[in-house]
Design an enzyme around this catalytic site. Sequence first.
Site, PDB file in Angstrom:
ATOM      1  CE1 TYR A  34     -16.634  11.059 -15.987  1.00  0.00           C
ATOM      2  CE2 TYR A  34     -15.176  11.245 -14.082  1.00  0.00           C
ATOM      3  CZ  TYR A  34     -16.094  10.524 -14.832  1.00  0.00           C
ATOM      4  OH  TYR A  34     -16.478   9.272 -14.413  1.00  0.00           O
ATOM      5  CG  ASP A  44      -8.796  15.969 -16.092  1.00  0.00           C
ATOM      6  OD1 ASP A  44      -8.092  15.305 -16.879  1.00  0.00           O
ATOM      7  OD2 ASP A  44      -9.837  15.511 -15.578  1.00  0.00           O
ATOM      8  CE  LYS A  75     -12.130   7.819 -19.146  1.00  0.00           C
ATOM      9  NZ  LYS A  75     -11.929   7.729 -17.688  1.00  0.00           N
ATOM     10  NE  ARG A 111      -2.709   0.344   3.445  1.00  0.00           N
ATOM     11  CZ  ARG A 111      -2.112   0.803   4.571  1.00  0.00           C
ATOM     12  NH1 ARG A 111      -1.701   2.061   4.644  1.00  0.00           N
ATOM     13  NH2 ARG A 111      -1.960   0.000   5.607  1.00  0.00           N
TER      14      ARG A 111
END
Length: 388
Positions: free
Chosen positions: A106, A179, A204, A53
């Site tokens: 988005y 972004d 993406k 982690r």
Amino acid sequence: MTNIERAGFDTRAVHAGQEFDPTTGAVIPPIHLTSTYAQDGIGGLRNGYEYSRGGNPTRTALETQLAALEGGAAGLSFASGLAAEDALLRTVLAPGDHVIVGNDVYGGTHRLVRRIHGAWGVRHSTVDTSDLDAVRAAIEPGSTKVLWVETPSNPLMKISDIAGLVELGHAAGLVVVVDNTFASPALQQPIALGADVVVHSTTKYLGGHSDVVGGALVFAAGRDELVEATTFTQFAAGAVSSPFDAFLTTRGIKTLGIRMRRHSENAQAIAERLLGHPAVARVLYPGLPSHPGHELAARQMSGFGGMISIDLAGGGAAARRFAESTGLFTLAESLGGVESLVNYPSEMTHASVKGTPAEVPESIVRLSVGIEDVDDLVADVDQALARL
């Protein structure tokens, strides 16, 4: 190879963080499918690895690759784009703070700010970030902490002036976040234009093959405290990418530059084909000289990307029919894969922003143009328009 940070983009995409395995000489670094690491005595960590982690060599390789591509000082890889966004916002904001977001972002980003962080006491303003005066007017001195920019925007393809927004934001002491999912670092470098943090849905274009979900943050040099704090948030909250997901993303990134050139070429051809069609009211693509952001996009981008939005003259009914009539363009969520997709934002990716300033008109259809033969894609669009 030495001085990889000075190499060209495609060279960095292939080699950054991808040193061959020193034990076997394997050209592709192994996937480290481990949850924990042997210690040389209590606290005697090998290269800083303790528990996956907190860190994993496969994830580290991806983070090195991401930072190299964006020209950043550090990168962090997350389980999803929204996980990356949430970690950054949790780190920077506190109840009572204010964030400015674009009015065409988005839908998941707007939902995250409005519903999750809003319930925590964070306030937001939804502003057209392509209008510098509107952004300036929205800044609340002492309260606004983050300016969130998405360019090109999703799905209306608005182009915002990154350098201009950075100047405004920094003058007010804001963290300016861009972004860069639609453009990818192959076409746009926000950090070079002054941005503090770049965010990606690596699902993406970076992954590029619709087979992995992920997200990333890349930080500009000089933001060491923000990097340290966000790294702690990631470790404490745990939204990390798995080793296999990191590997898939790294593999996709190696062909990013080549893919983005083909995406852009195909999208340009389709956008030009759509111009003047009687069923199309507007073609929203920054590669067209008629696009209001064309000149700005040409200055701050090296290509115009693979995303096109179409405003159908017949309104919502026509948009729905078009979206359900394509063949090669698969009706699906997401974008940025090698295959072409069609999306109806009002009821799909942006359904959550209905009734807000970020609501998407029902007449809009979004195309993610893939790397197939362009003649086949044009023929598919033509036949779908003929059914309207």
